[in-house]
Design a protein around this motif. Structure first.
Motif, PDB file in Angstrom:
ATOM      1  N   HIS A 274      92.048  25.580   1.422  1.00 29.31           N
ATOM      2  CA  HIS A 274      91.627  25.946  -0.068  1.00 29.31           C
ATOM      3  C   HIS A 274      92.820  25.581  -0.959  1.00 29.31           C
ATOM      4  CE1 HIS A 274      88.902  28.712   2.040  1.00 29.31           C
ATOM      5  NE2 HIS A 274      89.934  29.208   2.648  1.00 29.31           N
ATOM      6  N   THR A 275      92.505  25.452  -2.215  1.00 27.79           N
ATOM      7  CA  THR A 275      93.272  24.923  -3.313  1.00 27.79           C
ATOM      8  C   THR A 275      93.437  26.449  -4.243  1.00 27.79           C
ATOM      9  OG1 THR A 275      93.272  22.606  -3.038  1.00 27.79           O
ATOM     10  CG2 THR A 275      94.190  23.611  -4.879  1.00 27.79           C
ATOM     11  N   GLY A 276      94.597  26.857  -4.590  1.00 20.30           N
ATOM     12  CA  GLY A 276      94.691  28.152  -5.301  1.00 20.30           C
ATOM     13  C   GLY A 276      96.094  28.727  -5.085  1.00 20.30           C
ATOM     14  N   VAL A 277      95.902  30.185  -5.145  1.00 24.71           N
ATOM     15  CA  VAL A 277      96.872  31.252  -4.937  1.00 24.71           C
ATOM     16  C   VAL A 277      96.597  32.198  -3.997  1.00 24.71           C
ATOM     17  CG1 VAL A 277      96.182  32.300  -6.889  1.00 24.71           C
ATOM     18  CG2 VAL A 277      98.693  32.525  -6.263  1.00 24.71           C
ATOM     19  N   ARG A 278      97.581  32.536  -3.249  1.00 20.71           N
ATOM     20  CA  ARG A 278      97.357  33.651  -2.082  1.00 20.71           C
ATOM     21  C   ARG A 278      98.711  34.330  -1.995  1.00 20.71           C
ATOM     22  NH1 ARG A 278      96.553  31.209   3.633  1.00 20.71           N
ATOM     23  NH2 ARG A 278      94.634  30.872   2.857  1.00 20.71           N
ATOM     24  N   LEU A 279      98.483  35.878  -1.874  1.00 16.29           N
ATOM     25  CA  LEU A 279      99.436  36.794  -1.911  1.00 16.29           C
ATOM     26  C   LEU A 279      99.302  37.433  -0.750  1.00 16.29           C
ATOM     27  CD1 LEU A 279     101.971  38.289  -3.303  1.00 16.29           C
ATOM     28  CD2 LEU A 279     100.254  39.917  -4.200  1.00 16.29           C
TER      29      LEU A 279
ATOM     30  N   VAL B 115      92.796  33.638  -4.778  1.00 17.10           N
ATOM     31  CA  VAL B 115      91.725  33.226  -5.501  1.00 17.10           C
ATOM     32  C   VAL B 115      92.079  31.849  -5.384  1.00 17.10           C
ATOM     33  CG1 VAL B 115      90.691  32.928  -7.935  1.00 17.10           C
ATOM     34  CG2 VAL B 115      91.743  35.114  -7.259  1.00 17.10           C
ATOM     35  N   ASN B 116      90.853  30.936  -5.183  1.00 16.43           N
ATOM     36  CA  ASN B 116      90.778  29.292  -4.712  1.00 16.43           C
ATOM     37  C   ASN B 116      89.541  28.598  -5.396  1.00 16.43           C
ATOM     38  OD1 ASN B 116      89.156  29.317  -2.464  1.00 16.43           O
ATOM     39  ND2 ASN B 116      90.496  30.769  -1.838  1.00 16.43           N
ATOM     40  N   ASN B 117      89.566  27.352  -5.272  1.00 18.20           N
ATOM     41  CA  ASN B 117      88.548  26.551  -5.456  1.00 18.20           C
ATOM     42  C   ASN B 117      87.461  26.524  -4.757  1.00 18.20           C
ATOM     43  OD1 ASN B 117      89.806  26.125  -8.282  1.00 18.20           O
ATOM     44  ND2 ASN B 117      90.688  24.216  -7.429  1.00 18.20           N
ATOM     45  N   GLY B 118      87.363  27.311  -3.627  1.00 11.57           N
ATOM     46  CA  GLY B 118      86.529  27.245  -2.940  1.00 11.57           C
ATOM     47  C   GLY B 118      86.501  26.627  -1.459  1.00 11.57           C
ATOM     48  N   TRP B 119      85.599  26.264  -0.700  1.00 12.88           N
ATOM     49  CA  TRP B 119      85.764  25.837   0.765  1.00 12.88           C
ATOM     50  C   TRP B 119      85.995  24.328   0.494  1.00 12.88           C
ATOM     51  CZ3 TRP B 119      82.264  27.717   5.231  1.00 12.88           C
ATOM     52  CH2 TRP B 119      82.017  29.047   5.026  1.00 12.88           C
TER      53      TRP B 119
ATOM     54  N   GLY C 118      82.950  24.776 -10.840  1.00 10.89           N
ATOM     55  CA  GLY C 118      82.617  25.498 -11.814  1.00 10.89           C
ATOM     56  C   GLY C 118      82.073  26.679 -11.515  1.00 10.89           C
ATOM     57  N   GLY C 119      82.136  27.526 -12.492  1.00  9.70           N
ATOM     58  CA  GLY C 119      81.635  29.158 -12.335  1.00  9.70           C
ATOM     59  C   GLY C 119      82.851  29.804 -11.825  1.00  9.70           C
ATOM     60  N   PRO C 120      82.496  31.179 -11.391  1.00  7.68           N
ATOM     61  CA  PRO C 120      83.470  32.036 -10.903  1.00  7.68           C
ATOM     62  C   PRO C 120      84.168  31.418  -9.591  1.00  7.68           C
ATOM     63  CG  PRO C 120      81.533  33.140 -11.366  1.00  7.68           C
ATOM     64  CD  PRO C 120      81.098  31.852 -11.407  1.00  7.68           C
ATOM     65  N   ARG C 121      85.447  31.354  -9.499  1.00 11.79           N
ATOM     66  CA  ARG C 121      86.342  30.892  -8.399  1.00 11.79           C
ATOM     67  C   ARG C 121      85.932  31.935  -7.034  1.00 11.79           C
ATOM     68  NH1 ARG C 121      86.281  27.265 -11.166  1.00 11.79           N
ATOM     69  NH2 ARG C 121      87.959  26.144 -12.047  1.00 11.79           N
ATOM     70  N   THR C 122      86.402  31.334  -5.973  1.00 13.59           N
ATOM     71  CA  THR C 122      86.226  32.114  -4.611  1.00 13.59           C
ATOM     72  C   THR C 122      87.389  32.980  -4.298  1.00 13.59           C
ATOM     73  OG1 THR C 122      84.663  30.248  -3.704  1.00 13.59           O
ATOM     74  CG2 THR C 122      85.875  31.666  -2.192  1.00 13.59           C
ATOM     75  N   GLY C 123      87.067  34.186  -4.244  1.00 15.21           N
ATOM     76  CA  GLY C 123      87.786  35.205  -3.738  1.00 15.21           C
ATOM     77  C   GLY C 123      88.346  35.213  -2.436  1.00 15.21           C
ATOM     78  N   GLU C 124      89.276  35.587  -1.803  1.00 18.24           N
ATOM     79  CA  GLU C 124      89.688  35.564  -0.327  1.00 18.24           C
ATOM     80  C   GLU C 124      90.516  37.127  -0.131  1.00 18.24           C
ATOM     81  OE1 GLU C 124      92.083  32.560   1.101  1.00 18.24           O
ATOM     82  OE2 GLU C 124      94.103  33.410   0.460  1.00 18.24           O
ATOM     83  N   GLY C 125      90.250  37.602   0.901  1.00 21.38           N
ATOM     84  CA  GLY C 125      90.598  38.759   1.460  1.00 21.38           C
ATOM     85  C   GLY C 125      90.958  38.857   2.858  1.00 21.38           C
ATOM     86  N   GLY C 126      92.073  39.573   3.146  1.00 24.75           N
ATOM     87  CA  GLY C 126      92.154  39.475   4.669  1.00 24.75           C
ATOM     88  C   GLY C 126      93.447  40.681   4.938  1.00 24.75           C
ATOM     89  N   LEU C 127      93.118  41.175   6.452  1.00 23.87           N
ATOM     90  CA  LEU C 127      94.008  42.075   7.010  1.00 23.87           C
ATOM     91  C   LEU C 127      94.432  41.608   8.401  1.00 23.87           C
ATOM     92  CD1 LEU C 127      91.882  45.356   6.539  1.00 23.87           C
ATOM     93  CD2 LEU C 127      94.163  44.909   5.343  1.00 23.87           C
ATOM     94  N   ALA C 128      95.684  41.808   8.628  1.00 19.60           N
ATOM     95  CA  ALA C 128      96.100  41.352   9.869  1.00 19.60           C
ATOM     96  C   ALA C 128      96.953  42.158  10.609  1.00 19.60           C
ATOM     97  CB  ALA C 128      96.990  39.885   9.599  1.00 19.60           C
ATOM     98  N   TYR C 129      96.685  42.489  11.563  1.00 21.16           N
ATOM     99  CA  TYR C 129      97.638  43.668  12.359  1.00 21.16           C
ATOM    100  C   TYR C 129      98.111  42.926  13.652  1.00 21.16           C
ATOM    101  CZ  TYR C 129      98.573  47.751  15.284  1.00 21.16           C
ATOM    102  OH  TYR C 129      99.237  48.595  16.350  1.00 21.16           O
ATOM    103  N   THR C 130      99.139  43.266  14.076  1.00 21.57           N
ATOM    104  CA  THR C 130      99.922  42.664  15.365  1.00 21.57           C
ATOM    105  C   THR C 130     101.118  43.745  16.028  1.00 21.57           C
ATOM    106  OG1 THR C 130     100.035  40.317  14.351  1.00 21.57           O
ATOM    107  CG2 THR C 130     101.347  40.815  16.019  1.00 21.57           C
ATOM    108  N   ASN C 131     100.718  43.804  17.243  1.00 28.09           N
ATOM    109  CA  ASN C 131     101.675  44.569  18.056  1.00 28.09           C
ATOM    110  C   ASN C 131     102.293  43.758  19.188  1.00 28.09           C
ATOM    111  OD1 ASN C 131      99.863  45.142  20.138  1.00 28.09           O
ATOM    112  ND2 ASN C 131      99.318  47.045  19.267  1.00 28.09           N
TER     113      ASN C 131
ATOM    114  N   THR D 237      81.833  30.790  -5.926  1.00 31.05           N
ATOM    115  CA  THR D 237      80.893  29.612  -6.200  1.00 31.05           C
ATOM    116  C   THR D 237      81.393  28.679  -5.550  1.00 31.05           C
ATOM    117  OG1 THR D 237      80.668  30.620  -8.380  1.00 31.05           O
ATOM    118  CG2 THR D 237      80.056  28.230  -8.149  1.00 31.05           C
ATOM    119  N   GLU D 238      80.371  27.789  -4.719  1.00 28.42           N
ATOM    120  CA  GLU D 238      80.555  26.833  -3.808  1.00 28.42           C
ATOM    121  C   GLU D 238      79.341  25.501  -4.379  1.00 28.42           C
ATOM    122  OE1 GLU D 238      83.057  26.613  -1.988  1.00 28.42           O
ATOM    123  OE2 GLU D 238      83.583  28.776  -1.555  1.00 28.42           O
ATOM    124  N   ARG D 239      79.869  24.430  -3.728  1.00 31.03           N
ATOM    125  CA  ARG D 239      78.874  23.102  -3.650  1.00 31.03           C
ATOM    126  C   ARG D 239      77.582  23.947  -3.116  1.00 31.03           C
ATOM    127  NH1 ARG D 239      81.841  18.609  -1.485  1.00 31.03           N
ATOM    128  NH2 ARG D 239      83.041  20.192  -0.497  1.00 31.03           N
TER     129      ARG D 239
END
Length: 347
Positions: free
Chosen positions: A130-135, A149-153, A160-173, A186-188
């Protein structure tokens, strides 16, 4: 820090048989050539770990053409796989640029995977980059929350159109790792949308909505055995629909889903044996170009005589509920079996 590896391999399916689908498109992700030594990848990574840091990862070889994001040409055997700046402040880390996907049980770099061949899910269910920003917020020592938020796959330029949103949870013990991530935006419609607009009727919108949910769980059963499961479900609002022969029949909504399981046993300090089984359902043919249910089983022997060397011997058998491959004589078949040998040198 500078690191990298060189990855070469040889795969045989017997006779002069192709490893592609009957229509000539790739079926396996990277091991696509039969009975020829292949330089899969020469990988170089420049990494700076600091409050203000970043990473540049360059890939050359056959794998680079498959990893390449739009609008990079997929025929020059070179790819800028990762290129991002990072900033860390307390529990927060921000990435800006091009980076690897959160999704999947496997990764782009072969030495970090359990098997030589990539899974069906890796190639068809999820994106690569992905090309974008990740926090990322390290909420606790065990739990991280990720949003971006990024430019998609696999796009450095969005459709064009709304960008792709990403969300995630990661748990480790100590013994358990759980991750769940999703992408929506939005994707091709297909890879042909940019390179061949004439493939679509006049005025046809070549962008659509696509989403995927991915989950991975890994558990260590003591010091010697590790198990991993991976699940994916995807949906696309408008997709090219194909029948069981690979014939295009129109555009419509599409879904795909699949699951994979891995068991890795550390036999000695240098020898590991890995089994993988997975199934992938593509009822509209939107991902594989065939309406099919595809499963595969893989057994891999991995031997590392030193930290810099890794050798793998692998047997794999793929099966579809339709005849999507072709024998050496051109007759249709619903199975593909291969033996592969891989050598990796790390530096």
């Amino acid at each position: 820090m500078t690191t990298g590896f060189a990855d070469s391999a040889y795969t045989t399916a017997g006779n002069s048989r192709s490893l592609t689908f009957a229509d000539g498109t790739n079926s396996r992700v990277f091991d696509t050539v039969n009975q020829q030594p292949m330089l899969n990848s020469v990988n170089l990574q420049l990494i700076h770990n600091a409050p203000i840091g970043g990473k540049i990862e360059l890939t050359a070889g056959q794998d680079a053409d498959i990893l390449a994001s739009y609008p990079t040409a997929n025929n020059n055997s070179f790819d800028i796989t990762n290129a991002y700046l990072s900033g860390t402040s307390g529990p927060f880390t921000l990435l800006f640029g091009k980076f690897s996907t959160l999704a999947g049980a496997e990764v782009l770099e072969s030495p970090s995977n359990l098997n030589y061949s990539r899974s069906i899910l890796f190639g068809y269910a999820i994106p690569f980059t992905h090309t974008g920003v990740r926090l990322t917020w390290a909420a606790t020592p065990f739990l991280s929350v990720i949003a971006g938020v990024n430019n998609g796959w696999d796009n450095t330029k969005g459709p064009g159109g709304p960008r792709t949103g990403e969300g995630g949870l990661a748990y480790t013990n100590k013994n358990l790792t759980l991750t769940a991530q999703g992408y929506s935006g939005t994707e091709r419609i297909s890879n042909a949308a940019w390179t061949n607009p004439s493939a679509f009727p006049p005025g046809f919108d070549t962008a659509t909505h696509r989403s995927v949910i991915d989950a991975v769980a890994t558990y260590k059963f003591g010091s010697f055995v590790t198990g991993t499961v991976n699940f994916d479900h995807g949906h696309q609002a408008i997709a090219p629909v194909a029948d069981s022969t690979g014939t295009f029949v129109g555009f419509g909504p599409a879904n795909w889903n699949g699951g994979a399981g891995y068991v890795a046993a550390q036999i000695t300090s240098k020898l590991q044996v890995i089994g993988r089984y997975e199934v992938f359902s593509d009822p509209q043919g939107a991902r594989t170009s065939y309406n099919q249910q595809w499963n595969e089983g893989t057994l891999t022997f991995a031997y590392a005589p030193s930290s810099a060397l890794l050798f793998r011997l692998e047997g794999r058998a793929d099966h579809s509920n339709h005849s999507v491959w072709a024998n050496a004589n051109g007759s249709p078949t619903n199975g593909l079996s291969t033996v592969s040998f891989e050598s990796i040198v790390k530096f």
